[in-house]
Scaffold this active site. Structure first.
Site, PDB file in Angstrom:
ATOM      1  N   SER A  23      33.470  23.301  38.239  1.00 24.29           N
ATOM      2  CA  SER A  23      33.318  24.291  39.320  1.00 24.29           C
ATOM      3  C   SER A  23      31.895  24.296  39.990  1.00 24.29           C
ATOM      4  O   SER A  23      31.626  25.213  40.973  1.00 24.29           O
ATOM      5  CB  SER A  23      33.765  25.666  39.199  1.00 24.29           C
TER       6      SER A  23
ATOM      7  N   LYS B 184      26.058  29.838  39.637  1.00 28.03           N
ATOM      8  CA  LYS B 184      27.601  29.113  39.618  1.00 28.03           C
ATOM      9  C   LYS B 184      27.816  28.676  38.076  1.00 28.03           C
ATOM     10  O   LYS B 184      27.154  27.886  37.689  1.00 28.03           O
ATOM     11  CB  LYS B 184      27.838  28.267  40.587  1.00 28.03           C
ATOM     12  N   THR B 185      28.870  29.113  37.479  1.00 25.79           N
ATOM     13  CA  THR B 185      29.540  28.662  36.300  1.00 25.79           C
ATOM     14  C   THR B 185      30.460  27.455  36.657  1.00 25.79           C
ATOM     15  O   THR B 185      30.902  27.250  37.809  1.00 25.79           O
ATOM     16  CB  THR B 185      30.195  29.870  35.719  1.00 25.79           C
ATOM     17  N   GLY B 186      30.713  26.670  35.614  1.00 27.15           N
ATOM     18  CA  GLY B 186      31.674  25.909  35.637  1.00 27.15           C
ATOM     19  C   GLY B 186      32.281  25.331  34.374  1.00 27.15           C
ATOM     20  O   GLY B 186      31.474  25.458  33.219  1.00 27.15           O
TER      21      GLY B 186
END
Length: 255
Positions: free
Chosen positions: A67, A205-207
């Site tokens: 993501s 932003k995480t993923g």
């Protein structure tokens, strides 16, 4: 304003990350933060131009962006006009998913902040494969391979990127030098803001994938911007855990 400077100090096979405030973090201490997971950390100081890496081999390894690809994907949606702005809304398709926050209508901004997969899959359908492919090539994003399928090429499929490449992309985004509208780059950066405290602003932003976690972003204080990327693999590797590790490293070196 206190000027922070960073350097890698080599002690035999070890490294120490230090700041001018006197805070230090050794390789062993960083390793403890990663726990049983493999991983890497890259950080770039925009003022000094210095770039630091923990586990340089892993920093150069390409894996799925998961993501974190929502950052360029948001840019593309704005650039193509598929999304009109942060308030662009899509209705929930009434399919109940495992993440409760996904099970409602979303705007572009809330979908980015809640990492809503179905929302971005619908954006991808509206953007179409040709524009998706042209865009990753225009950005030079990772291996630029979207052959894994229009609605999942970024989800542990064909598209892959390294932590080093994430940093290069983020630096261009912060400088608004990507080959897209500067206004759209400013919009995406604003939507990435996570917190503001004591004059420091955290953007990120995480993923999350199977045994894979990312956290990438910026830390801003005054005119100084530090760009960072953390990637972990192994048991219980998630974006949330990558964020915890990132924040622990930044805090321990006085940032």
């Amino acid at each position: 304003m206190l000027a922070l400077r960073f350097l890698w100090i080599v002690f035999g096979l070890g490294l120490m990350l230090a700041s001018a405030r006197g805070a230090t973090l050794s390789t062993n201490e960083i390793t403890e933060l990663f726990g049983a997971r493999e991983g890497c950390f890259v950080m770039h100081d925009s003022t000094t131009g210095l770039q630091m890496r923990y586990n340089a081999t892993n920093c150069a390894e390409r894996v799925s962006p998961c993501s974190t690809f929502k950052i360029p994907h948001t840019l593309l949606a704005l650039e193509t006009g598929v999304a009109s702005g942060p308030d662009f809304a899509l209705p929930w398709d009434k399919v109940t998913r495992s993440v409760p926050a996904w099970n409602r209508d979303h705007t572009l901004e809330s979908a980015l902040q809640n990492s809503v997969v179905w929302y971005y899959q619908e954006l991808a359908r509206r953007i179409g494969p040709q524009r998706e492919e042209d865009f990753v090539k225009k950005l030079g994003y990772g291996n630029m391979d979207i052959s894994g399928g229009l609605t999942n090429f970024w989800l542990q499929s064909s598209l892959k990127i390294s932590a080093n490449e994430q940093i290069a992309f983020l630096q261009r985004l912060w400088a608004e030098s990507l080959p897209v509208s500067a206004e759209h780059q400013r919009t995406v950066k604003a939507m990435m803001q996570l917190s503001e405290k004591d004059g420091r602003i955290l953007y990120g932003k995480t993923g999350t994938g199977t045994d894979l976690g990312w956290f990438i972003g910026f830390l801003k204080r005054g005119d100084r911007v530090v760009t960072f990327a953390t990637r972990i693999t192994g048991p219980e590797a998630t974006g949330k855990e990558a964020r915890r590790i990132s924040e622990s490293i930044l805090e321990n070196i006085g940032l």
